[in-house]
Write a protein that holds these residues in place. Structure first.
Motif, PDB file in Angstrom:
ATOM      1  N   ARG A   1      -8.395   2.817   2.999  1.00  0.00           N
ATOM      2  CA  ARG A   1      -8.769   1.578   3.690  1.00  0.00           C
ATOM      3  C   ARG A   1      -9.122   1.847   5.149  1.00  0.00           C
ATOM      4  NH1 ARG A   1      -5.847  -1.171   6.880  1.00  0.00           N
ATOM      5  NH2 ARG A   1      -3.860  -0.403   6.045  1.00  0.00           N
ATOM      6  N   GLU A   2      -8.294   2.637   5.836  1.00  0.00           N
ATOM      7  CA  GLU A   2      -8.562   2.941   7.242  1.00  0.00           C
ATOM      8  C   GLU A   2      -9.876   3.694   7.414  1.00  0.00           C
ATOM      9  OE1 GLU A   2      -7.147   2.001   9.971  1.00  0.00           O
ATOM     10  OE2 GLU A   2      -5.439   0.946   9.078  1.00  0.00           O
TER      11      GLU A   2
ATOM     12  N   GLU B   1       0.821  -1.208   0.000  1.00  0.00           N
ATOM     13  CA  GLU B   1       0.000   0.000   0.000  1.00  0.00           C
ATOM     14  C   GLU B   1       0.857   1.260   0.000  1.00  0.00           C
ATOM     15  OE1 GLU B   1      -4.224  -0.911   2.269  1.00  0.00           O
ATOM     16  OE2 GLU B   1      -2.533  -0.181   3.445  1.00  0.00           O
TER      17      GLU B   1
ATOM     18  N   THR C   1      -3.670   3.405   1.999  1.00  0.00           N
ATOM     19  CA  THR C   1      -3.806   3.151   3.433  1.00  0.00           C
ATOM     20  C   THR C   1      -4.886   4.040   4.023  1.00  0.00           C
ATOM     21  OG1 THR C   1      -1.469   2.543   3.626  1.00  0.00           O
ATOM     22  CG2 THR C   1      -2.599   3.154   5.654  1.00  0.00           C
TER      23      THR C   1
ATOM     24  N   GLU D   1     -12.648   1.143   7.047  1.00  0.00           N
ATOM     25  CA  GLU D   1     -12.724   0.228   8.181  1.00  0.00           C
ATOM     26  C   GLU D   1     -13.255   0.904   9.436  1.00  0.00           C
ATOM     27  OE1 GLU D   1      -8.932  -2.659   6.911  1.00  0.00           O
ATOM     28  OE2 GLU D   1      -8.805  -1.372   8.690  1.00  0.00           O
TER      29      GLU D   1
END
Length: 242
Positions: free
Chosen positions: A153-154, A145, A150, A157
């Protein structure tokens, strides 16, 4: 006694072998700038001297000698702990421990911004501190990544919001490395009503939408203390985003 000595030598050799691998993989983490106050020593003699001195001190205290080993002393799916042998400014030798991310990539923290100027904070339980904290989404990079990936995605999530792009606000430096701080422009309608399973498992149990005045009040009241969130707020104010 001989078998114990062999076991100690083998353990130290394994830890130093992994240490040498890291030096080859990430040479920037082992540089010695001019007039550095803690010079990293990579010669075997100095490393052994520091380990032996630590072992003797720990033995006298009734503690395991391996606590003084030089090299990689711990590694899991997220971080690596290593103990360097260093020479201090007064010429003395000693150990210095540090923790680095497992993945050789920059982590990301993300300031989610709504069209009305409010930001989204998560109520996150931090195991290391054994307490709840208000903070923005953040996390380590996964293998392969880059920073924006990143960040996306964070964000997905932790608050359940998909984004197609993020904006770099700046970079925050911590003792163990640094992380990029991003801005993600989202809409309140994107926020899920019940959060995400990933957030629940990670210890996040609520969101809070706050404007600039509320953030400042939280800071002054000691309600908002997370360094990455404070850095993101400072960058956003400095860049005129808030």
């Amino acid at each position: 006694m001989i078998s114990e000595r062999l076991s100690q030598d083998q353990r130290r050799a394994q830890r130093l072998a992994r240490y040498d691998e890291l030096r080859a993989e990430r040479p920037h983490l082992f540089v010695n700038p001019p007039e550095v106050p803690f010079e990293i020593l990579i010669d075997a003699e100095s490393q052994a001297a520091v380990a032996d001195e630590c072992a003797a001190r720990l033995r006298a205290q009734g503690k395991p000698e391996e606590y003084g080993d030089i090299g990689v002393i711990y590694e899991d799916a997220y971080v690596i702990a290593l103990r360097d042998a260093v020479r201090r400014r007064d010429g003395s030798l000693g150990p210095y421990i540090r923790v680095i991310p497992l993945v050789n990539a920059v982590g990301a923290a993300i300031l989610p911004l709504l069209p009305d100027g409010r930001t989204v904070l998560t109520r996150h339980f931090r195991h290391g501190l054994r307490d709840w904290h208000w903070e923005i989404p953040r996390g380590f990079a996964d293998p392969g990544e880059d920073g924006p990936a990143t960040a996306a995605r964070e964000l997905l999530e932790e608050i359940g919001v998909p984004v197609s792009g993020v904006e770099l606000l700046g970079r925050a430096t911590a003792d163990g490395g640094f992380d990029d701080i991003y801005l993600a422009r989202i809409d309140v309608s994107q926020l899920p009503a019940d959060g995400t399973l990933e957030a629940f498992v990670e210890g996040i149990d609520g969101l809070r939408l706050v404007d600039r005045d509320e953030i400042e009040k939280m800071i002054m009241a000691g309600e908002l203390t997370d360094l990455y969130t404070l850095a993101a707020f400072a960058f956003a104010v400095a860049r005129g985003v808030l």
